[in-house]
Scaffold this active site. Structure first.
Site, short mmCIF file in Angstrom:
data_model
loop_
_atom_site.label_atom_id
_atom_site.label_comp_id
_atom_site.label_asym_id
_atom_site.label_seq_id
_atom_site.Cartn_x
_atom_site.Cartn_y
_atom_site.Cartn_z
N GLN A 255 0.82 -1.21 0.00
CA GLN A 255 0.00 0.00 0.00
C GLN A 255 0.85 1.25 0.00
O GLN A 255 0.50 2.26 -0.62
CB GLN A 255 -0.94 0.00 1.21
CG GLN A 255 -1.99 -1.08 1.16
CD GLN A 255 -2.78 -1.05 -0.14
OE1 GLN A 255 -3.50 -0.11 -0.42
NE2 GLN A 255 -2.62 -2.09 -0.95
N HIS A 258 1.71 2.92 -3.33
CA HIS A 258 0.71 3.65 -4.11
C HIS A 258 1.09 5.11 -4.26
O HIS A 258 0.91 5.71 -5.31
CB HIS A 258 -0.67 3.55 -3.44
CG HIS A 258 -1.46 2.36 -3.89
ND1 HIS A 258 -1.91 2.20 -5.17
CD2 HIS A 258 -1.88 1.26 -3.22
CE1 HIS A 258 -2.58 1.06 -5.28
NE2 HIS A 258 -2.57 0.47 -4.12
N GLU A 322 -9.44 1.20 5.28
CA GLU A 322 -9.87 0.74 3.96
C GLU A 322 -9.64 -0.78 3.85
O GLU A 322 -10.53 -1.53 3.47
CB GLU A 322 -9.08 1.47 2.88
CG GLU A 322 -9.39 1.01 1.47
CD GLU A 322 -8.43 1.58 0.44
OE1 GLU A 322 -8.78 1.54 -0.75
OE2 GLU A 322 -7.33 2.04 0.81
N HIS A 323 -8.43 -1.20 4.15
CA HIS A 323 -8.07 -2.62 4.16
C HIS A 323 -7.63 -3.01 5.57
O HIS A 323 -6.85 -2.29 6.19
CB HIS A 323 -6.90 -2.91 3.21
CG HIS A 323 -7.11 -2.43 1.80
ND1 HIS A 323 -6.52 -1.29 1.30
CD2 HIS A 323 -7.84 -2.96 0.79
CE1 HIS A 323 -6.88 -1.13 0.04
NE2 HIS A 323 -7.67 -2.13 -0.29
N ASP A 356 -7.04 -6.73 -4.28
CA ASP A 356 -6.78 -5.67 -5.25
C ASP A 356 -6.93 -6.16 -6.67
O ASP A 356 -7.25 -5.38 -7.57
CB ASP A 356 -5.34 -5.15 -5.07
CG ASP A 356 -5.29 -3.95 -4.14
OD1 ASP A 356 -6.34 -3.47 -3.70
OD2 ASP A 356 -4.16 -3.49 -3.85
N HIS A 415 -54.23 13.86 2.47
CA HIS A 415 -53.75 12.47 2.52
C HIS A 415 -54.88 11.55 2.98
O HIS A 415 -55.10 10.48 2.42
CB HIS A 415 -52.57 12.35 3.50
CG HIS A 415 -51.26 12.79 2.94
ND1 HIS A 415 -51.00 14.09 2.60
CD2 HIS A 415 -50.12 12.09 2.67
CE1 HIS A 415 -49.76 14.18 2.15
NE2 HIS A 415 -49.20 12.98 2.19
#
Length: 429
Positions: A255, A258, A322-323, A356, A415
């Site tokens: 990661q 990235h 996230e992970h 991934d 109504h």
């Protein structure tokens, strides 16, 4: 990596802060990009490509010839891998389809819900330092299963004005013919507002840097739906002495590479294990082509010691990664305790890289703590759920009084009348 030993619980919240810019500072520049795209259309996209991508484009749309030529540039080995990943992703997402189930809530009152594909969707695929053709699989496969009639793909061009051949190959097997050379906030603006080459869409999907994330959040205010706020990537590993330090280091680096704004975090109850992970990080880091990116990310990352696994799970739920990788001996005992995470990987042989690329789950996931409220992309992301109901005359007699009483209590006489007028006719019949 910054090491923290046994933080007090009242200090946990500060440790969940991501190493990101103040996103509000980015808004003025992005709003100016929006204005240019709205006013100048394709001309703005071409000018912004020169400014940001350093490329002079003659055409924004990728031609059919370019897409066809790309296939020959992709190796057989990569094609086979892409097709295997495609198959797994398709199987997993096809299983998410819900059958239409009719429910009679009371005699004569039948309700049901069905999924209808979103008409126009826009996919944003990052292509800068890493051409994420895998993300196109993650978005294009469920879009195809859902049956979205129109799919537009925007991806930034390289310096020579081309799009990475693997991205074009994946687009071709997905049947996506509308591929536009546009990146960053300008691509999001084009899909939101429309230009001569880019049709306006109903919903925009795809990860990106902080500029793309803010752009997506801003177009949401214009009535264009987005998948989720997906910004810089992140991973958290919870490990005990049963974990392999080399495996954990590899997961952290996967990661970190990235980009400089990614964050990786390892939680452990073993000081010795943390030391071994740090040693492995240094060894493996030297072998990475994207070493510079990873080094910057590691400078913003954390190694935190806790006393117990329960404390680590508690911190993870607050962080909402996230992970999340559980490299602990008894991971099955804590699964019910995990409440905030985008995607979870269990045991020593479930690397985050599997999710991934090819295991089948979707890798477009909430970051920056948004996993507290958002899910990752799924088949549901590409459909609308429309409810239906059918009430027979007998059913209206059964439910009518309930509606009348509630409507009158809220002071909404019309109504009530919409029911009463029908009940009179039913009774007279």
């Amino acid at each position: 990596m910054r090491k923290i030993s046994y933080p007090a619980q009242d200090a946990w919240a500060d440790l969940t802060t991501r190493p990101t810019k103040n996103l509000e500072e980015l808004e003025p520049g992005i709003r100016e990009t929006f204005r240019l795209v709205q006013e100048q259309g394709d001309a703005a996209l071409l000018e912004l490509a020169r400014k940001y991508d350093k490329v002079n484009l003659q055409e924004l749309q990728v031609s059919a010839a370019e897409i066809k030529a790309a296939e020959a540039q992709v190796s057989i080995e990569l094609k086979e891998s892409i097709l295997q990943a495609y198959s797994n992703i398709q199987l997993f997402h096809t299983a998410q389809a819900e059958p239409v189930t009719q429910t009679e809530t009371m005699p004569g009152v039948t309700c049901w819900r069905k999924s209808v594909a979103i008409g126009k969707v826009g996919l944003y695929i990052p292509g800068g330092t890493a051409p994420l053709f895998s993300t196109l699989l993650m978005l294009g496969v469920p879009a195809r299963i859902a049956g979205c009639p129109e799919v537009v793909l925007c991806t930034p061009p390289s310096a020579d004005g081309t799009v990475h051949p693997a991205i074009l190959y994946v687009a071709s097997i997905l049947g996506i013919s509308k591929v536009v050379k546009a990146g960053g906030a300008q691509a999001i603006a084009a899909m939101a507002f429309g230009t001569e080459s880019v049709p306006a869409v109903d919903k925009i999907f795809g990860p990106g840097n902080q500029y793309v994330t803010v752009a997506k959040q801003l177009v949401n205010k214009y009535g264009v739906a987005i998948d989720l706020p997906a910004g810089p990537s992140e991973v958290m590993v919870i490990a005990d002495d049963s974990a392999n330090p080399a495996f954990v280091a590899a997961d952290l680096l996967s990661q970190a590479e990235h980009g400089a704004d990614s964050q990786v975090v390892v939680l452990t109850n073993s000081p010795e294990f943390l030391e071994k992970v740090e040693q492995e990080l240094q060894v493996q880091l030297e072998l990475l082509p994207r070493k510079e990116f990873a080094m910057k990310a590691l400078s913003n990352s954390l190694g935190i010691l806790f006393q117990t696994v329960d404390e680590m799970i508690g911190f993870s739920n607050l962080y909402a990664p996230e992970h999340l990788i559980l490299s602990i001996a008894e991971f099955g005992n804590v699964l019910d305790s995990i409440t905030n995470a985008g995607s979870v990987f269990l045991g020593n042989y479930s690397p985050e890289s599997a999710g991934d690329y090819a295991s089948g789950t979707n890798h477009t996931l909430p970051t920056n703590g948004y996993a507290r409220a958002y899910s990752g992309v799924s088949l549901d992301s590409f459909v609308k759920k429309i409810t239906f109901q059918y009430i027979t005359p007998a059913g209206l007699q059964n439910i009518g009084n309930t509606i009348e009483v509630m409507a009158e209590a809220e002071g909404l006489q019309a109504h009530k009348n919409a029911v009463s007028i029908r009940l009179k006719e039913v009774t007279n019949v």
